[in-house]
Design an enzyme around this catalytic site. Sequence first.
Site, PDB file in Angstrom:
ATOM      1  N   ASP A 139       0.836  -1.206   0.000  1.00  0.00           N
ATOM      2  CA  ASP A 139       0.000   0.000   0.000  1.00  0.00           C
ATOM      3  C   ASP A 139       0.870   1.255   0.000  1.00  0.00           C
ATOM      4  O   ASP A 139       0.584   2.213   0.688  1.00  0.00           O
ATOM      5  CB  ASP A 139      -0.954  -0.005   1.199  1.00  0.00           C
ATOM      6  N   LYS A 141       1.828   4.568  -1.257  1.00  0.00           N
ATOM      7  CA  LYS A 141       1.218   5.680  -2.003  1.00  0.00           C
ATOM      8  C   LYS A 141       1.609   6.956  -1.263  1.00  0.00           C
ATOM      9  O   LYS A 141       2.022   6.894  -0.094  1.00  0.00           O
ATOM     10  CB  LYS A 141      -0.300   5.521  -2.082  1.00  0.00           C
ATOM     11  N   ASN A 144       0.832   7.568   2.394  1.00  0.00           N
ATOM     12  CA  ASN A 144       1.474   6.735   3.419  1.00  0.00           C
ATOM     13  C   ASN A 144       2.950   7.054   3.608  1.00  0.00           C
ATOM     14  O   ASN A 144       3.670   6.320   4.273  1.00  0.00           O
ATOM     15  CB  ASN A 144       1.351   5.250   3.057  1.00  0.00           C
ATOM     16  N   ASP A 157       2.438   3.607   8.043  1.00  0.00           N
ATOM     17  CA  ASP A 157       1.208   2.906   7.733  1.00  0.00           C
ATOM     18  C   ASP A 157       1.429   1.537   7.120  1.00  0.00           C
ATOM     19  O   ASP A 157       1.469   1.381   5.898  1.00  0.00           O
ATOM     20  CB  ASP A 157       0.360   3.765   6.764  1.00  0.00           C
ATOM     21  N   THR A 174      -4.790   0.611  -3.043  1.00  0.00           N
ATOM     22  CA  THR A 174      -5.526   1.729  -3.609  1.00  0.00           C
ATOM     23  C   THR A 174      -5.445   1.642  -5.128  1.00  0.00           C
ATOM     24  O   THR A 174      -4.386   1.356  -5.669  1.00  0.00           O
ATOM     25  CB  THR A 174      -4.896   3.048  -3.117  1.00  0.00           C
TER      26      THR A 174
HETATM   27  P1  AMP Z   1      -3.081   8.502   9.958  1.00  0.00           P
HETATM   28  O1  AMP Z   1      -4.138   8.184  10.951  1.00  0.00           O
HETATM   29  O2  AMP Z   1      -1.878   7.641  10.084  1.00  0.00           O
HETATM   30  O3  AMP Z   1      -3.610   8.572   8.545  1.00  0.00           O
HETATM   31  O4  AMP Z   1      -2.550   9.974  10.311  1.00  0.00           O
HETATM   32  C1  AMP Z   1      -3.349  11.108  10.164  1.00  0.00           C
HETATM   33  C2  AMP Z   1      -2.466  12.311   9.889  1.00  0.00           C
HETATM   34  O5  AMP Z   1      -1.648  12.609  11.017  1.00  0.00           O
HETATM   35  C3  AMP Z   1      -1.497  12.123   8.741  1.00  0.00           C
HETATM   36  O6  AMP Z   1      -2.091  12.466   7.547  1.00  0.00           O
HETATM   37  C4  AMP Z   1      -0.335  13.026   9.089  1.00  0.00           C
HETATM   38  O7  AMP Z   1      -0.593  14.334   8.625  1.00  0.00           O
HETATM   39  C5  AMP Z   1      -0.361  13.041  10.601  1.00  0.00           C
HETATM   40  N1  AMP Z   1       0.623  12.079  11.121  1.00  0.00           N
HETATM   41  C6  AMP Z   1       0.460  10.758  11.288  1.00  0.00           C
HETATM   42  N2  AMP Z   1       1.548  10.168  11.789  1.00  0.00           N
HETATM   43  C7  AMP Z   1       2.458  11.155  11.967  1.00  0.00           C
HETATM   44  C8  AMP Z   1       3.817  11.202  12.458  1.00  0.00           C
HETATM   45  N3  AMP Z   1       4.412  10.085  12.872  1.00  0.00           N
HETATM   46  N4  AMP Z   1       4.430  12.384  12.477  1.00  0.00           N
HETATM   47  C9  AMP Z   1       3.813  13.507  12.043  1.00  0.00           C
HETATM   48  N5  AMP Z   1       2.547  13.541  11.567  1.00  0.00           N
HETATM   49  C10 AMP Z   1       1.865  12.382  11.524  1.00  0.00           C
END
Ligand code: AMP
Length: 279
Positions: A139, A141, A144, A157, A174
Amino acid sequence: MANDSSAKREWSINDFEIGYRLGKGKFGRVYLAREAKSKYIVALKVIFKEQIEKYQMQHQLKREMTIQTSLRHPYVLRLYGWFHDAERIFLILEYAHGGELYKVLRKSGRFSEPQAATYIASLTHALAYCHEKNVIHRDIKPENLLLDHEGRLKIADFGWSVQSKSKRHTMCGTLDYLAPEMVENKAHDYAVDTWTLGVLCYEFLYGAPPFEADSQADTLKRIAKVDLSFPSTPYVSAEAKALITQLLVKDSAKRLQLEQILKHPWIVLNADPDGTFPK
Ligand code: AMP
């Protein structure tokens, strides 16, 4: 936090000072946080158990956590540990200050060849490491992929990844990034990640994935036919197009191997050896 022994200890929410929200995902929210004793900055992902149970994602989440904890690579986002309370699961993640690569790409429209080649080389190194550990990501993309404070790419991810030595049959991923063997529901292996590198390389350089179409069905048809064409723009070199053409090959056995990608003249000429961009 960063050393291995601390990963084994039991964490709780009281060990962290919570900062602002970094983002919101399908299953939870991500906060900037600081481990109270060491002041080590992390990203804390909060997932509601109810949501996970509603979508029956317990197995997938467990798999994601187990795989990501076991991976240690400069281009793979670290998962330091996790803990839970009655309602929530907390993932202690490496903080990626540069945020989503997807947003950077959408903002700039397309990347220069050195920037695109740096990301493709970093991804290739990370995937070679994952494949060595029998992990197929499946996945990959832009959504991620995160960037750290120096612009270094981090694969995040691992929700769809799978640890397997044999060929897999589950349809996932996707649409735009799917390999033909997945579109046609055939068995697939590590070469799906190599195909995706070709799709990403195209998207980085042209700003849109190669098999985009008005409907999902048409995208799938274009992928199955490898209906690949390059818009006439002066920005993309013949070497870059040659690499993309060698990755987007229908027969997975004939795709360029990861180690050959790293030796490709376009990568050698353009990629930053430290994976940082810009300098
Ligand atoms: P996710 O639930 O993994 O899709 O995360 C949601 C959003 O949080 C992402 O689109 C990033 O903008 C931000 N995010 C997630 N993990 C991190 C990380 N380790 N460091 C900084 N931003 C993060």
